[in-house]
Design a protein around this motif. Structure first.
Motif, short mmCIF file in Angstrom:
data_model
loop_
_atom_site.label_atom_id
_atom_site.label_comp_id
_atom_site.label_asym_id
_atom_site.label_seq_id
_atom_site.Cartn_x
_atom_site.Cartn_y
_atom_site.Cartn_z
N ASP A 41 0.84 -1.19 0.00
CA ASP A 41 0.00 0.00 0.00
C ASP A 41 0.88 1.25 0.00
OD1 ASP A 41 1.00 -0.22 2.53
OD2 ASP A 41 -0.92 -0.16 3.55
N SER A 42 0.26 2.39 0.04
CA SER A 42 1.02 3.65 0.00
C SER A 42 1.96 3.78 1.19
CB SER A 42 0.07 4.84 -0.04
OG SER A 42 -0.66 4.84 -1.24
N PHE A 96 1.70 7.26 -6.97
CA PHE A 96 1.10 8.55 -7.29
C PHE A 96 -0.14 8.85 -6.45
CE2 PHE A 96 3.04 6.61 -11.05
CZ PHE A 96 4.05 7.52 -11.26
N SER A 97 -0.32 8.13 -5.35
CA SER A 97 -1.51 8.32 -4.52
C SER A 97 -1.43 9.66 -3.77
CB SER A 97 -1.65 7.17 -3.53
OG SER A 97 -0.62 7.23 -2.58
N LYS A 98 -2.56 10.06 -3.19
CA LYS A 98 -2.59 11.30 -2.41
C LYS A 98 -1.65 11.22 -1.21
CE LYS A 98 -7.28 12.72 -3.56
NZ LYS A 98 -8.62 12.99 -3.05
N LEU A 123 5.79 13.17 -0.15
CA LEU A 123 6.81 13.83 -0.96
C LEU A 123 6.88 15.32 -0.67
CD1 LEU A 123 6.31 11.99 -4.36
CD2 LEU A 123 8.30 11.86 -2.86
N ALA A 124 5.73 15.94 -0.39
CA ALA A 124 5.72 17.36 -0.03
C ALA A 124 6.45 17.58 1.30
CB ALA A 124 4.28 17.86 0.07
#
Length: 109
Positions: A56-57, A88-90, A96-97
């Motif tokens: 998962d993310s 590329f998930s939320k 990444l931010a």
């Protein structure tokens, strides 16, 4: 990056046999899955990896944090990825931010 899926009781797929015949393979117990995700930094040559029970993310984000903490001197970290939704998930974009501009975004000419 490398990804490894380990199935301790794998599903049997296609195999060659004579026409109108079928292989019978008895497997016991439930399948147990384990996943390994990692990267090989060019500078050190030592693999960095994480393992888990699901892809998962959160699993992918743990790898991102481990890579960011492993080589703090790196100004940019380049990853070659496939189109898996966890990349590329939320949740991944939020992580990444938080990591700042160290990871190069997709398609960065």
């Amino acid at each position: 990056m490398y990804k490894i899926d380990i199935h301790l009781n794998p599903k049997v797929g296609r195999d060659h046999c004579l026409p109108r015949q079928r292989w019978v393979i008895v497997t016991h117990g439930n399948n147990q899955k384990h996943y390994l995700d990692g990267a090989l930094p060019v500078r050190t040559g030592r693999p960095t990896s994480v393992e888990g029970k699901s892809k998962d993310s959160a699993f992918y984000i743990r790898l991102l944090w481990r890579l960011a903490n492993k080589d703090r001197r790196a100004r940019r970290i380049h990853l070659i990825l496939d189109n898996a939704s966890v990349h590329f998930s939320k949740k991944t974009r939020l992580a990444l931010a938080q990591l700042g501009r160290r990871f190069v975004p997709p398609y960065c000419p």
